[in-house]
Scaffold this motif. Structure first.
Motif, PDB file in Angstrom:
ATOM      1  N   VAL A  10       0.859  -1.178   0.000  1.00  0.00           N
ATOM      2  CA  VAL A  10       0.000   0.000   0.000  1.00  0.00           C
ATOM      3  C   VAL A  10       0.903   1.238   0.000  1.00  0.00           C
ATOM      4  N   VAL A  11       0.561   2.235  -0.814  1.00  0.00           N
ATOM      5  CA  VAL A  11       1.343   3.471  -0.861  1.00  0.00           C
ATOM      6  C   VAL A  11       0.416   4.644  -0.569  1.00  0.00           C
ATOM      7  N   ILE A  12       0.868   5.501   0.333  1.00  0.00           N
ATOM      8  CA  ILE A  12      -0.003   6.606   0.760  1.00  0.00           C
ATOM      9  C   ILE A  12       0.746   7.939   0.691  1.00  0.00           C
ATOM     10  N   GLY A  13       0.097   8.936   0.137  1.00  0.00           N
ATOM     11  CA  GLY A  13       0.601  10.313   0.213  1.00  0.00           C
ATOM     12  C   GLY A  13      -0.518  11.180   0.772  1.00  0.00           C
ATOM     13  N   LEU A  14      -0.179  12.104   1.668  1.00  0.00           N
ATOM     14  CA  LEU A  14      -1.220  12.919   2.299  1.00  0.00           C
ATOM     15  C   LEU A  14      -1.126  14.377   1.884  1.00  0.00           C
ATOM     16  N   GLU A  15      -2.285  15.021   1.825  1.00  0.00           N
ATOM     17  CA  GLU A  15      -2.362  16.471   1.641  1.00  0.00           C
ATOM     18  C   GLU A  15      -3.110  17.008   2.850  1.00  0.00           C
ATOM     19  N   VAL A  16      -2.423  17.783   3.677  1.00  0.00           N
ATOM     20  CA  VAL A  16      -3.032  18.272   4.917  1.00  0.00           C
ATOM     21  C   VAL A  16      -3.279  19.774   4.795  1.00  0.00           C
ATOM     22  N   ILE A 158       0.011  21.080   3.194  1.00  0.00           N
ATOM     23  CA  ILE A 158       1.259  20.336   3.358  1.00  0.00           C
ATOM     24  C   ILE A 158       1.121  19.049   2.554  1.00  0.00           C
ATOM     25  N   VAL A 159       1.974  18.874   1.561  1.00  0.00           N
ATOM     26  CA  VAL A 159       1.845  17.731   0.658  1.00  0.00           C
ATOM     27  C   VAL A 159       3.037  16.798   0.829  1.00  0.00           C
ATOM     28  N   THR A 160       2.761  15.530   1.106  1.00  0.00           N
ATOM     29  CA  THR A 160       3.864  14.577   1.268  1.00  0.00           C
ATOM     30  C   THR A 160       4.139  13.860  -0.045  1.00  0.00           C
ATOM     31  N   GLU A 161       5.300  13.290  -0.138  1.00  0.00           N
ATOM     32  CA  GLU A 161       5.614  12.342  -1.202  1.00  0.00           C
ATOM     33  C   GLU A 161       4.842  11.048  -0.916  1.00  0.00           C
ATOM     34  N   PRO A 162       4.651  10.216  -1.944  1.00  0.00           N
ATOM     35  CA  PRO A 162       3.962   8.940  -1.685  1.00  0.00           C
ATOM     36  C   PRO A 162       4.893   7.953  -0.990  1.00  0.00           C
ATOM     37  N   VAL A 163       5.070   8.118   0.314  1.00  0.00           N
ATOM     38  CA  VAL A 163       6.116   7.354   1.009  1.00  0.00           C
ATOM     39  C   VAL A 163       5.625   6.626   2.255  1.00  0.00           C
ATOM     40  N   ALA A 200      -6.403  11.855   1.733  1.00  0.00           N
ATOM     41  CA  ALA A 200      -5.481  10.721   1.656  1.00  0.00           C
ATOM     42  C   ALA A 200      -5.457  10.170   0.247  1.00  0.00           C
ATOM     43  N   ASN A 201      -4.272  10.085  -0.338  1.00  0.00           N
ATOM     44  CA  ASN A 201      -4.090   9.460  -1.652  1.00  0.00           C
ATOM     45  C   ASN A 201      -3.548   8.057  -1.422  1.00  0.00           C
ATOM     46  N   ILE A 202      -4.222   7.096  -1.996  1.00  0.00           N
ATOM     47  CA  ILE A 202      -3.879   5.706  -1.696  1.00  0.00           C
ATOM     48  C   ILE A 202      -3.783   4.915  -2.995  1.00  0.00           C
ATOM     49  N   SER A 203      -2.728   4.113  -3.087  1.00  0.00           N
ATOM     50  CA  SER A 203      -2.649   3.185  -4.219  1.00  0.00           C
ATOM     51  C   SER A 203      -2.064   1.882  -3.720  1.00  0.00           C
ATOM     52  N   VAL A 204      -2.179   0.882  -4.549  1.00  0.00           N
ATOM     53  CA  VAL A 204      -1.682  -0.433  -4.177  1.00  0.00           C
ATOM     54  C   VAL A 204      -0.910  -0.997  -5.363  1.00  0.00           C
ATOM     55  N   LYS A 211       6.727   0.653 -10.373  1.00  0.00           N
ATOM     56  CA  LYS A 211       5.780   1.690 -10.748  1.00  0.00           C
ATOM     57  C   LYS A 211       4.640   1.765  -9.730  1.00  0.00           C
ATOM     58  N   LEU A 212       4.273   3.005  -9.400  1.00  0.00           N
ATOM     59  CA  LEU A 212       3.169   3.174  -8.459  1.00  0.00           C
ATOM     60  C   LEU A 212       1.851   2.776  -9.108  1.00  0.00           C
ATOM     61  N   GLY A 213       0.957   2.263  -8.316  1.00  0.00           N
ATOM     62  CA  GLY A 213      -0.367   1.928  -8.821  1.00  0.00           C
ATOM     63  C   GLY A 213      -1.212   3.177  -9.019  1.00  0.00           C
ATOM     64  N   THR A 214      -2.376   3.015  -9.647  1.00  0.00           N
ATOM     65  CA  THR A 214      -3.306   4.133  -9.814  1.00  0.00           C
ATOM     66  C   THR A 214      -3.871   4.506  -8.445  1.00  0.00           C
ATOM     67  N   LYS A 215      -3.890   5.816  -8.166  1.00  0.00           N
ATOM     68  CA  LYS A 215      -4.320   6.236  -6.829  1.00  0.00           C
ATOM     69  C   LYS A 215      -5.774   6.651  -6.803  1.00  0.00           C
ATOM     70  N   VAL A 216      -6.344   6.522  -5.630  1.00  0.00           N
ATOM     71  CA  VAL A 216      -7.620   7.180  -5.358  1.00  0.00           C
ATOM     72  C   VAL A 216      -7.353   8.215  -4.281  1.00  0.00           C
ATOM     73  N   THR A 267     -14.663  11.067 -10.987  1.00  0.00           N
ATOM     74  CA  THR A 267     -13.391  10.602 -11.513  1.00  0.00           C
ATOM     75  C   THR A 267     -12.512  11.832 -11.689  1.00  0.00           C
ATOM     76  N   LYS A 268     -11.216  11.622 -11.585  1.00  0.00           N
ATOM     77  CA  LYS A 268     -10.275  12.735 -11.464  1.00  0.00           C
ATOM     78  C   LYS A 268     -10.329  13.676 -12.662  1.00  0.00           C
ATOM     79  N   GLU A 269     -10.543  14.952 -12.372  1.00  0.00           N
ATOM     80  CA  GLU A 269     -10.528  15.946 -13.442  1.00  0.00           C
ATOM     81  C   GLU A 269      -9.077  16.275 -13.821  1.00  0.00           C
TER      82      GLU A 269
HETATM   83  P1  ADP Z   1      -2.725  15.463  -8.020  1.00  0.00           P
HETATM   84  O1  ADP Z   1      -2.190  16.260  -9.164  1.00  0.00           O
HETATM   85  O2  ADP Z   1      -3.723  14.454  -8.383  1.00  0.00           O
HETATM   86  O3  ADP Z   1      -3.164  16.317  -6.842  1.00  0.00           O
HETATM   87  P2  ADP Z   1      -0.082  14.984  -7.057  1.00  0.00           P
HETATM   88  O4  ADP Z   1       0.941  14.315  -7.885  1.00  0.00           O
HETATM   89  O5  ADP Z   1       0.016  16.447  -6.848  1.00  0.00           O
HETATM   90  O6  ADP Z   1      -1.509  14.556  -7.548  1.00  0.00           O
HETATM   91  O7  ADP Z   1      -0.046  14.283  -5.639  1.00  0.00           O
HETATM   92  C1  ADP Z   1      -0.972  14.560  -4.671  1.00  0.00           C
HETATM   93  C2  ADP Z   1      -0.711  13.626  -3.530  1.00  0.00           C
HETATM   94  O8  ADP Z   1      -0.894  12.279  -3.919  1.00  0.00           O
HETATM   95  C3  ADP Z   1       0.691  13.681  -2.949  1.00  0.00           C
HETATM   96  O9  ADP Z   1       0.620  13.597  -1.544  1.00  0.00           O
HETATM   97  C4  ADP Z   1       1.354  12.456  -3.525  1.00  0.00           C
HETATM   98  O10 ADP Z   1       2.339  11.955  -2.660  1.00  0.00           O
HETATM   99  C5  ADP Z   1       0.218  11.492  -3.614  1.00  0.00           C
HETATM  100  N1  ADP Z   1       0.363  10.484  -4.666  1.00  0.00           N
HETATM  101  C6  ADP Z   1       0.669  10.700  -5.954  1.00  0.00           C
HETATM  102  N2  ADP Z   1       0.676   9.550  -6.637  1.00  0.00           N
HETATM  103  C7  ADP Z   1       0.351   8.571  -5.756  1.00  0.00           C
HETATM  104  C8  ADP Z   1       0.193   7.152  -5.852  1.00  0.00           C
HETATM  105  N3  ADP Z   1       0.324   6.498  -7.010  1.00  0.00           N
HETATM  106  N4  ADP Z   1      -0.144   6.489  -4.722  1.00  0.00           N
HETATM  107  C9  ADP Z   1      -0.297   7.127  -3.546  1.00  0.00           C
HETATM  108  N5  ADP Z   1      -0.159   8.448  -3.421  1.00  0.00           N
HETATM  109  C10 ADP Z   1       0.168   9.165  -4.486  1.00  0.00           C
END
Ligand code: ADP
Ligand code: MG
Length: 484
Positions: A10-16, A158-163, A200-204, A211-216, A267-269
């Motif tokens: 599971v991969v998560i990136g947050l936007e706070v 505050i935007v994190t990397e997907p880590v 919360a951005n989440i992918s698997v 390669k990262l999976g498609t996120k929701v 769905t994502k614009e």
């Molecule tokens: P968007 O343009 O859709 O807002 P960004 O690339 O700016 O996407 O990333 C927004 C957030 O999503 C960041 O916190 C990033 O870490 C996270 N993110 C991006 N790609 C993924 C992924 N494949 N899985 C999980 N989180 C992701």
């Protein structure tokens, strides 16, 4: 859960989003306080009427830079705002003013601890923007009500990397952010009122895949619990899709706190739809390194720094240091209490023991503690000198010191008749009284049941009302009991 997720990552990136603690909005003088009657803090500037001109709030910029410094970010010296154009009922201007390609802070990291391990969560950026108004769907019967008071409130995002990889890590991150914004006074961190909220951005992906999976993206999580639940639900849902060879749709979802599930809202614009362009009514702004240095010098000592100081300089155990450095009100109070003394451990014992119990019992927090911090080292002195037992101090004196907001423990202990001023002959009498009352126990002791000593001690303590010095009591008891 574990079995279910094995083989997948599971991969998560947050936007706070954090609302900045300013009295007025980001671009005008309208107030920002929560709970004002709807649509009363909405000047023509907030509403974006033609001909109005925004002006930037420098306090908001200051908060954003300070937060960047605390998160080890690079601070951009040159900044501008852009318009992000879209239509939504809660957006009176038809565009949101936000930093676009020039976030005020880049890179950086926040240290978290999850599952017993420390981890550095890398940040992508922290940027400034204005908040939107609020749509209220539940209060107006079958119509939606709009309150524009919140529109224009300064935010940082505050935007994190997907880590991050687990719900626990994400919760730890959000908890740490809440602590930090409160610590430096950038935001009140109140998630219930929405001053701090999280997407919360989440992918698997299959384990080992690069390669990262498609996120929701799950929008607007307003508690740490909901963040955790949303990630748990989404992780399981996405893994299930992959397991069944399905395809994950990139979509924006919302969390339903009634049953801890999520549902799709769109769905994502495409980002290009926003037609970003530099805000023509605000000039770009820049600042010098000296200004940044000044802000850095004005930052309070952070939890990590305090922890170091408390263990290395004050010699406190890590446990005490951890608690004392976790809450700014508490650490400020503790610092005031020990100022000019060396009673670090003694004061810590009082604060983390009886004082904390009193607060818990009265459902109060440290900010509500009125009593002068200088009281505690005085009390430590009393205890250390043997005039007052710790247990009497803890049980009797401390609650009274707090409740009466008393400044002098000596005087109060005297008034409450708590001093261990009993002399040896008083203690002798109590010891005899106790032993005479319990001849059977005495003979059991003499036959070898030495553990009864504690019971005898307790009895003497009881009838002496805690005034018998434990050391003398102990000696006298043994002397009597060891007589043939
Ligand atoms: P968007 O343009 O859709 O807002 P960004 O690339 O700016 O996407 O990333 C927004 C957030 O999503 C960041 O916190 C990033 O870490 C996270 N993110 C991006 N790609 C993924 C992924 N494949 N899985 C999980 N989180 C992701
Ligand atoms: Mg996003």
């Amino acid at each position: 859960m574990l079995e279910q997720t094995s083989g997948y990552e599971v991969v998560i990136g947050l936007e706070v989003h954090a609302q900045l603690q300013t009295r007025s909005k980001l671009f005008c003088g309208d107030g920002t306080s929560y709970g004002t009657p709807p649509n009363t803090a909405i000047s023509p500037i907030t509403l974006g009427h033609p001909g109005t001109l925004p002006r930037m709030n420098s306090k908001a910029v200051e908060h954003a830079i300070r937060m960047g410094l605390v998160c080890h970010c690079d601070i951009s010296h040159y900044n501008y705002f852009a318009r992000k154009n879209y239509f939504y009922p809660d957006l009176p201007k038809g565009y949101q003013v936000s930093q676009h390609t020039t976030p005020i802070c880049n890179n950086g990291f926040v240290k978290i601890k999850a599952a017993g391990k420390e981890k550095k969560v890398s940040l992508t950026r922290i940027h400034m923007e204005e908040d939107a108004g609020k749509s209220m769907h539940d209060e107006g019967g079958d119509v939606t009500l709009l309150d524009y008071n919140r529109a224009g409130t300064p935010l940082i995002e505050i935007v994190t990397e997907p880590v991050m990889n687990t719900a626990e890590e994400a919760s730890a991150f959000l908890t740490e952010i809440r602590k930090l914004v409160r610590w430096i006074g950038a935001c009140d961190g109140n998630m219930e009122e929405g001053s701090l909220r999280c997407d919360a951005n989440i992918s698997v992906r299959k384990k080992g895949e690069a390669k990262l999976g498609t996120k929701v993206e799950v929008k607007n999580l307003n508690s740490i619990r909901n963040l955790r639940k949303a990630i748990e639900f989404e992780s399981a849902r996405l893994i299930d899709i992959l397991k069944n060879d399905g395809k994950v749709d990139q979509e924006t979802r919302s969390f339903n706190a009634d049953d801890d599930t999520t549902f799709s809202i769109r769905t994502k614009e495409d980002a290009d739809d926003y037609r970003y362009f530099p805000e023509p009514d605000l000039s770009p702004f820049s600042f010098t390194q000296e200004y940044i240095n000044e802000l850095r010098a004005g930052l309070p000592a952070l939890p990590e720094e305090l922890f170091q100081k408390y263990t290395a300089e004050y010699g406190l155990p890590e446990y005490d240091a951890g608690i004392l450095s976790d809450d700014k009100t508490l650490s400020d109070y503790f610092e005031k209490a020990v100022r000019g003394t060396k009673y670090y451990k003694g004061v810590a014992n009082l604060l983390l023991g009886p004082v904390k119990s009193w607060l818990n019992d009265s459902t109060k927090d440290w900010s509500e503690l009125q009593v002068d911090p200088a009281v505690w080292p005085k009390l430590v002195e009393l205890i250390d000198s043997g005039k007052l037992s710790f247990s009497l101090a803890a049980q009797k004196l401390v609650p009274q010191l707090i409740e009466q907001n008393h400044a002098d423990p000596v005087q109060l202990a005297k008034a409450m008749n708590l001093f261990q001023d009993a002399n040896a002959s008083d203690i002798q009498n109590w010891v005899e009284e106790v032993l005479n009352r319990m001849p059977e126990k005495v003979s059991e002791f003499k036959k070898g049941k030495k553990g009864l000593l504690g019971m005898f001690m307790g009895e003497v303590k009881k009838i002496s009302k805690g005034k018998a010095d434990p050391k003398i009591t102990n000696d006298l008891l043994l002397e009597k009991l060891n007589q043939p």
